[in-house]
Design an enzyme around this catalytic site. Structure first.
Site, PDB file in Angstrom:
ATOM      1  N   LYS A 183     -14.523 -32.975  15.280  1.00 21.62           N
ATOM      2  CA  LYS A 183     -14.797 -34.221  15.134  1.00 21.62           C
ATOM      3  C   LYS A 183     -14.296 -34.990  16.312  1.00 21.62           C
ATOM      4  O   LYS A 183     -14.408 -34.451  17.236  1.00 21.62           O
ATOM      5  CB  LYS A 183     -14.356 -34.760  13.713  1.00 21.62           C
ATOM      6  CG  LYS A 183     -14.721 -34.078  12.487  1.00 21.62           C
ATOM      7  CD  LYS A 183     -14.327 -34.513  11.038  1.00 21.62           C
ATOM      8  CE  LYS A 183     -14.944 -33.724  10.206  1.00 21.62           C
ATOM      9  NZ  LYS A 183     -14.780 -34.394   8.686  1.00 21.62           N
ATOM     10  N   ASN A 207     -15.006 -27.839  13.229  1.00 24.75           N
ATOM     11  CA  ASN A 207     -15.762 -29.070  13.648  1.00 24.75           C
ATOM     12  C   ASN A 207     -14.390 -30.003  13.908  1.00 24.75           C
ATOM     13  O   ASN A 207     -13.823 -30.695  13.037  1.00 24.75           O
ATOM     14  CB  ASN A 207     -16.331 -29.531  12.325  1.00 24.75           C
ATOM     15  CG  ASN A 207     -16.919 -30.830  12.544  1.00 24.75           C
ATOM     16  OD1 ASN A 207     -16.839 -31.575  13.582  1.00 24.75           O
ATOM     17  ND2 ASN A 207     -17.432 -31.644  11.433  1.00 24.75           N
ATOM     18  N   GLU A 257     -21.488 -29.249   2.094  1.00 21.36           N
ATOM     19  CA  GLU A 257     -20.377 -29.986   2.197  1.00 21.36           C
ATOM     20  C   GLU A 257     -20.629 -31.310   1.279  1.00 21.36           C
ATOM     21  O   GLU A 257     -20.893 -31.990   1.487  1.00 21.36           O
ATOM     22  CB  GLU A 257     -20.221 -30.530   3.575  1.00 21.36           C
ATOM     23  CG  GLU A 257     -20.046 -29.404   4.555  1.00 21.36           C
ATOM     24  CD  GLU A 257     -19.411 -29.870   5.965  1.00 21.36           C
ATOM     25  OE1 GLU A 257     -18.341 -29.280   6.255  1.00 21.36           O
ATOM     26  OE2 GLU A 257     -19.830 -31.027   6.636  1.00 21.36           O
ATOM     27  N   SER A 310     -12.367 -29.933   2.988  1.00 20.26           N
ATOM     28  CA  SER A 310     -11.014 -29.718   2.630  1.00 20.26           C
ATOM     29  C   SER A 310     -10.743 -28.133   2.525  1.00 20.26           C
ATOM     30  O   SER A 310      -9.750 -27.714   1.505  1.00 20.26           O
ATOM     31  CB  SER A 310     -10.486 -30.373   1.488  1.00 20.26           C
ATOM     32  OG  SER A 310     -10.682 -31.690   1.509  1.00 20.26           O
ATOM     33  N   HIS A 346     -24.544 -33.921  10.056  1.00 17.91           N
ATOM     34  CA  HIS A 346     -23.422 -33.911   9.111  1.00 17.91           C
ATOM     35  C   HIS A 346     -23.430 -35.127   8.390  1.00 17.91           C
ATOM     36  O   HIS A 346     -23.757 -36.212   8.910  1.00 17.91           O
ATOM     37  CB  HIS A 346     -22.039 -33.798  10.404  1.00 17.91           C
ATOM     38  CG  HIS A 346     -20.867 -33.632   9.527  1.00 17.91           C
ATOM     39  ND1 HIS A 346     -20.017 -34.900   8.839  1.00 17.91           N
ATOM     40  CD2 HIS A 346     -19.920 -32.803   9.383  1.00 17.91           C
ATOM     41  CE1 HIS A 346     -19.047 -34.499   8.398  1.00 17.91           C
ATOM     42  NE2 HIS A 346     -18.929 -32.913   8.667  1.00 17.91           N
ATOM     43  N   GLY A 380     -12.248 -34.232   3.945  1.00 16.48           N
ATOM     44  CA  GLY A 380     -11.107 -34.657   4.454  1.00 16.48           C
ATOM     45  C   GLY A 380     -10.499 -35.575   3.126  1.00 16.48           C
ATOM     46  O   GLY A 380      -9.602 -36.308   3.499  1.00 16.48           O
ATOM     47  N   GLU A 413     -21.039 -37.403   7.780  1.00 16.91           N
ATOM     48  CA  GLU A 413     -20.657 -38.629   8.592  1.00 16.91           C
ATOM     49  C   GLU A 413     -21.585 -39.293   9.689  1.00 16.91           C
ATOM     50  O   GLU A 413     -21.555 -40.389   9.862  1.00 16.91           O
ATOM     51  CB  GLU A 413     -19.395 -38.224   9.567  1.00 16.91           C
ATOM     52  CG  GLU A 413     -17.975 -37.876   8.611  1.00 16.91           C
ATOM     53  CD  GLU A 413     -17.089 -36.934   9.154  1.00 16.91           C
ATOM     54  OE1 GLU A 413     -17.033 -36.476  10.381  1.00 16.91           O
ATOM     55  OE2 GLU A 413     -16.241 -36.716   8.312  1.00 16.91           O
TER      56      GLU A 413
HETATM   57  P1  PGA Z   1     -12.714 -31.286   6.288  1.00 17.92           P
HETATM   58  O1  PGA Z   1     -14.049 -31.576   7.009  1.00 17.92           O
HETATM   59  O2  PGA Z   1     -12.470 -29.763   6.536  1.00 17.92           O
HETATM   60  O3  PGA Z   1     -11.499 -32.026   7.134  1.00 17.92           O
HETATM   61  O4  PGA Z   1     -12.618 -31.826   5.069  1.00 17.92           O
HETATM   62  C1  PGA Z   1     -15.071 -30.623   6.951  1.00 17.92           C
HETATM   63  C2  PGA Z   1     -16.246 -31.221   7.401  1.00 17.92           C
HETATM   64  O5  PGA Z   1     -16.382 -32.234   7.555  1.00 17.92           O
HETATM   65  O6  PGA Z   1     -16.967 -30.347   8.088  1.00 17.92           O
END
Ligand code: PGA
Length: 251
Positions: free
Chosen positions: A11, A9, A166, A213, A94, A172, A96
């Site tokens: 982003k 992803n 998640e 992460s 997601h 992140g 976010e």
């Molecule tokens: P990350 O993001 O691996 O940077 O923690 C995962 C995600 O949001 O899909």
């Protein structure tokens, strides 16, 4: 047996030129690796260019969001028909999107149905925040998100969906969930809820990723878990080397 799936992803990262370079690097690097599905999810602006790179390779292409209507006066939105011209997968719900853009369980459910109607495989994200986690509400909350996401889906439709667990506090942040604990949530609140809705056979077919992460140095712990079928990866998907290491560890 479920084939593991590693999805990057990206982003809101990478210009078109950067996306072309990264996707080319990934395609070259993973070409000889089997036993794992690999998907790249660039921004909308890079989908077309990345499609040209991944075509004919083992790498699949996904978008990061989608609206559920097929066309109309929805400024700034992208429809399932438009995505179906370019990709095979779409990330939906997601955290976010839910946190910053007000996406609701009901909207995510509409999007899942629209994606399936247009032959896009949804990667549906669920997960609790830190407050819910510390209050011991994770299983109830995640189970509720799963029920809402699959509302009205037939067993055949449900079997095509990929779920990504998640925990928001792990995205992140460099903090990961304990692999045993993540497996427990997936087993009880995702696969268990799906088994109640569709029976064990369908629940066992549905792939469930862990996300939050995931890095080359911690992926093995997640992949060793019986209910975890790969990862949805943000930060570590932005470089060929780290992404390749995740694919290799999952094959
Ligand atoms: P990350 O993001 O691996 O940077 O923690 C995962 C995600 O949001 O899909």
């Amino acid at each position: 047996m479920r084939t593991p799936i590693i999805a990057g992803n990206w982003k809101m990262h990478k210009t078109v030129a950067e996306a072309v370079e990264l996707s080319q690097g990934v395609c070259d690097a993973v070409e000889s690796i089997s036993g794992v599905d690999v998907v790249l999810c660039p921004t909308f602006t890079a989908l077309s260019a990345v499609k040209d790179i991944v075509e004919g390779t083992k790498v699949g292409l996904g978008a990061q969001n989608m609206y559920w209507e097929i066309q109309g006066a929805y400024t700034g939105e992208i429809s399932p028909v438009m995505l179906a011209e370019l990709c095979d997968y779409v990330i939906l719900g997601h955290s976010e999107r839910r946190q910053y853009f007000g996406e609701t369980d009901e909207g995510v459910n509409n999007k899942i149905k629209a994606a399936l109607t247009h032959s896009l495989i949804p990667i549906v994200c669920v997960g609790e925040d830190l407050t819910q986690n510390e209050a011991g509400e994770t299983e109830t909350f995640v189970g509720g998100q799963v029920k809402a996401a699959f509302d009205g889906l037939s067993p055949d439709e449900a079997a095509q969906v990929i779920v990504a667990y998640e925990p928001i506090w792990a995205i992140g942040t460099g903090k990961t969930a304990d692999p045993d604990m993540a497996n427990g949530i997936i087993k009880n609140s995702i696969r268990g809820v799906l088994a109640d809705l569709y029976g064990d056979n369908i629940a066992e077919q549905i792939r469930v990723q862990y996300g939050g992460s995931v890095k080359p140095n911690n992926i093995a712990g997640f992949m060793a878990q019986p209910d975890i079928d790969g990862a949805l990866v943000g930060g570590a998907s932005l470089k060929v080397d780290s992404f390749l290491a995740l694919v290799e560890a999952s094959a």
